[in-house]
Design a protein around this motif. Sequence first.
Motif, mmCIF file in Angstrom:
data_model
loop_
_atom_site.group_PDB
_atom_site.id
_atom_site.type_symbol
_atom_site.label_atom_id
_atom_site.label_comp_id
_atom_site.label_asym_id
_atom_site.label_seq_id
_atom_site.Cartn_x
_atom_site.Cartn_y
_atom_site.Cartn_z
ATOM 1 N N ILE A 22 0.842 -1.208 0.000
ATOM 2 C CA ILE A 22 0.000 0.000 0.000
ATOM 3 C C ILE A 22 0.878 1.259 0.000
ATOM 4 C CG2 ILE A 22 -1.582 1.390 1.442
ATOM 5 C CD1 ILE A 22 -2.937 -1.179 2.313
ATOM 6 N N TYR A 23 1.966 1.223 0.790
ATOM 7 C CA TYR A 23 2.700 2.462 1.041
ATOM 8 C C TYR A 23 3.952 2.665 0.187
ATOM 9 C CZ TYR A 23 -0.429 3.359 4.898
ATOM 10 O OH TYR A 23 -1.544 3.612 5.640
ATOM 11 N N ALA A 24 4.354 1.657 -0.604
ATOM 12 C CA ALA A 24 5.601 1.778 -1.375
ATOM 13 C C ALA A 24 5.610 3.069 -2.204
ATOM 14 C CB ALA A 24 5.793 0.567 -2.270
ATOM 15 N N PHE B 155 3.932 10.885 -1.164
ATOM 16 C CA PHE B 155 3.035 12.060 -1.099
ATOM 17 C C PHE B 155 2.046 11.940 0.048
ATOM 18 C CE2 PHE B 155 1.910 9.084 -4.472
ATOM 19 C CZ PHE B 155 0.627 8.687 -4.113
ATOM 20 N N TYR B 156 2.335 10.995 0.963
ATOM 21 C CA TYR B 156 1.433 10.690 2.082
ATOM 22 C C TYR B 156 1.109 11.923 2.940
ATOM 23 C CZ TYR B 156 -0.315 8.335 6.236
ATOM 24 O OH TYR B 156 -1.092 7.943 7.288
ATOM 25 N N ASP B 157 2.148 12.619 3.414
ATOM 26 C CA ASP B 157 1.919 13.725 4.353
ATOM 27 C C ASP B 157 1.104 14.848 3.731
ATOM 28 O OD1 ASP B 157 3.119 12.470 6.429
ATOM 29 O OD2 ASP B 157 5.060 13.447 6.189
ATOM 30 N N VAL C 115 2.697 4.140 18.177
ATOM 31 C CA VAL C 115 2.507 2.812 17.596
ATOM 32 C C VAL C 115 1.889 2.991 16.206
ATOM 33 C CG1 VAL C 115 1.445 0.555 17.913
ATOM 34 C CG2 VAL C 115 2.108 1.913 19.925
ATOM 35 N N GLY C 116 2.614 2.554 15.172
ATOM 36 C CA GLY C 116 2.158 2.777 13.791
ATOM 37 C C GLY C 116 2.503 4.199 13.381
ATOM 38 N N CYS C 117 3.786 4.526 13.422
ATOM 39 C CA CYS C 117 4.214 5.935 13.282
ATOM 40 C C CYS C 117 4.257 6.409 11.837
ATOM 41 C CB CYS C 117 5.576 6.129 13.931
ATOM 42 S SG CYS C 117 6.869 5.106 13.174
ATOM 43 N N ASP D 141 6.581 0.696 13.406
ATOM 44 C CA ASP D 141 5.652 0.515 12.293
ATOM 45 C C ASP D 141 5.961 -0.831 11.657
ATOM 46 O OD1 ASP D 141 3.800 2.737 10.619
ATOM 47 O OD2 ASP D 141 4.348 0.938 9.503
ATOM 48 N N ILE D 142 4.916 -1.439 11.079
ATOM 49 C CA ILE D 142 5.138 -2.742 10.454
ATOM 50 C C ILE D 142 5.739 -2.592 9.059
ATOM 51 C CG2 ILE D 142 2.893 -3.027 9.289
ATOM 52 C CD1 ILE D 142 2.914 -5.903 10.581
ATOM 53 N N SER D 143 5.609 -1.407 8.457
ATOM 54 C CA SER D 143 6.034 -1.221 7.073
ATOM 55 C C SER D 143 7.429 -0.606 6.983
ATOM 56 C CB SER D 143 5.028 -0.319 6.337
ATOM 57 O OG SER D 143 5.591 0.161 5.142
ATOM 58 N N GLU D 144 8.356 -1.363 6.400
ATOM 59 C CA GLU D 144 9.716 -0.833 6.195
ATOM 60 C C GLU D 144 9.676 0.319 5.209
ATOM 61 O OE1 GLU D 144 12.472 -0.862 7.584
ATOM 62 O OE2 GLU D 144 12.615 -2.722 8.745
ATOM 63 N N GLU D 145 8.708 0.291 4.269
ATOM 64 C CA GLU D 145 8.588 1.386 3.299
ATOM 65 C C GLU D 145 8.291 2.690 4.037
ATOM 66 O OE1 GLU D 145 9.023 1.341 0.065
ATOM 67 O OE2 GLU D 145 9.117 -0.791 -0.382
ATOM 68 N N MET D 146 7.311 2.648 4.948
ATOM 69 C CA MET D 146 6.984 3.857 5.714
ATOM 70 C C MET D 146 8.160 4.277 6.588
ATOM 71 S SD MET D 146 4.174 5.216 4.995
ATOM 72 C CE MET D 146 2.622 5.747 5.700
ATOM 73 N N LEU D 147 8.830 3.297 7.185
ATOM 74 C CA LEU D 147 9.962 3.627 8.057
ATOM 75 C C LEU D 147 11.103 4.283 7.276
ATOM 76 C CD1 LEU D 147 9.934 0.500 10.389
ATOM 77 C CD2 LEU D 147 9.506 2.867 11.087
ATOM 78 N N GLN E 118 11.064 -1.503 13.289
ATOM 79 C CA GLN E 118 10.019 -2.253 12.595
ATOM 80 C C GLN E 118 9.434 -3.284 13.549
ATOM 81 O OE1 GLN E 118 9.842 -5.619 11.250
ATOM 82 N NE2 GLN E 118 8.058 -5.258 9.959
ATOM 83 N N ALA E 119 8.118 -3.303 13.704
ATOM 84 C CA ALA E 119 7.469 -4.290 14.569
ATOM 85 C C ALA E 119 5.972 -4.302 14.288
ATOM 86 C CB ALA E 119 7.712 -3.963 16.048
ATOM 87 N N ASP E 120 5.337 -5.396 14.690
ATOM 88 C CA ASP E 120 3.880 -5.525 14.567
ATOM 89 C C ASP E 120 3.255 -5.031 15.860
ATOM 90 O OD1 ASP E 120 1.215 -6.356 14.461
ATOM 91 O OD2 ASP E 120 1.714 -8.171 13.343
ATOM 92 N N ALA E 121 2.348 -4.062 15.733
ATOM 93 C CA ALA E 121 1.725 -3.449 16.911
ATOM 94 C C ALA E 121 0.974 -4.459 17.766
ATOM 95 C CB ALA E 121 0.752 -2.364 16.454
ATOM 96 N N SER E 122 0.500 -5.546 17.150
ATOM 97 C CA SER E 122 -0.290 -6.491 17.940
ATOM 98 C C SER E 122 0.574 -7.505 18.679
ATOM 99 C CB SER E 122 -1.344 -7.191 17.068
ATOM 100 O OG SER E 122 -0.800 -7.585 15.855
ATOM 101 N N SER F 269 -2.378 6.857 16.165
ATOM 102 C CA SER F 269 -3.028 7.851 15.324
ATOM 103 C C SER F 269 -3.380 7.208 13.987
ATOM 104 C CB SER F 269 -2.072 9.038 15.131
ATOM 105 O OG SER F 269 -2.474 9.835 14.050
ATOM 106 N N TYR F 270 -4.644 6.965 13.760
ATOM 107 C CA TYR F 270 -5.136 6.375 12.514
ATOM 108 C C TYR F 270 -4.411 5.076 12.174
ATOM 109 C CZ TYR F 270 -8.028 10.435 11.875
ATOM 110 O OH TYR F 270 -8.992 11.390 12.045
ATOM 111 N N THR F 271 -4.193 4.280 13.191
ATOM 112 C CA THR F 271 -3.483 3.015 13.018
ATOM 113 C C THR F 271 -4.379 1.825 13.350
ATOM 114 O OG1 THR F 271 -1.362 4.056 13.506
ATOM 115 C CG2 THR F 271 -1.479 1.713 13.855
#
Length: 208
Positions: A11-13, A18-20, A48-50, A72-78, A98-102, A121-123
């Motif tokens: 989703i985030y790659a 242009f996310y922000d 959590v889910g930054c 965050d679980i996504s390395e792309e976002m990180l 990188q980690a899974d919030a759950s 926040s919206y996670t």
Amino acid sequence: MSDTARRMDAIYARQRHFYDLTRKYYLLGRDRLIARLDVPNGGTVLEVGCGTGRNLIAVARRYPTARLYGLDISEEMLATAREKVAAAGLSGRILLKQADASDFDAQALFGAATFDRVFFSYTLSMIPDWQAALRQGAAVTGGALLLVDFGQFEGLPGWFGRGMKAWLAKFDVTPRAELFDALRQLGGPQVEASRLYGDYARAAELRR
Ligand SMILES: C[S@@+](CC[C@H](N)C(=O)[O-])C[C@H]1O[C@@H](n2cnc3c(N)ncnc32)[C@H](O)[C@@H]1O
């Protein structure tokens, strides 16, 4: 790599670039949450889910003595978060992992078992086992846990709410109708809950 991590990276790659700019207009209530964090002097804060690190950078600027952590679980976002944090000159104050919030081990990731402030926040609307993520967040909260996420649009025209839910579903986002109940189960009467902007967003706080 887990299925959730793969899905988030897919989703985030591209979106991370242009996310922000785009989310500024519809992830409402994030700056309200940051203002209400009220971080104590020298306190620690975990997001959590930054995502792109947008919130952590704003927190660092607002609370100049705070020490910040993000997962965050996504390395792309990180990857984007690391670039932005470095560009802001905040790499020494913001640690990203990188980690899974759950299912995460805060001690192993960050060398800390609890944080003065923990926020989502919206996670939670994107995490399949969001109740587990909330339990994990509460377990590492030393002072207060704050969250903001999509509401149920109950104070807005029906067509708008139905349209929003259908559109959000395309991005794997499910507004959680039971958000307040789940937090109350963890925090009881200490939980303060608010519906914002016609229930576009829901915000809640658990203060210990
Ligand atoms: C809509 S974005 C919000 C980002 C940021 N919190 C903000 O307010 O701008 C949701 C974030 O949650 C992350 N995420 C989704 N599922 C996750 C999980 N199971 N564990 C950790 N992060 C997750 C996504 O990778 C994404 O960065």
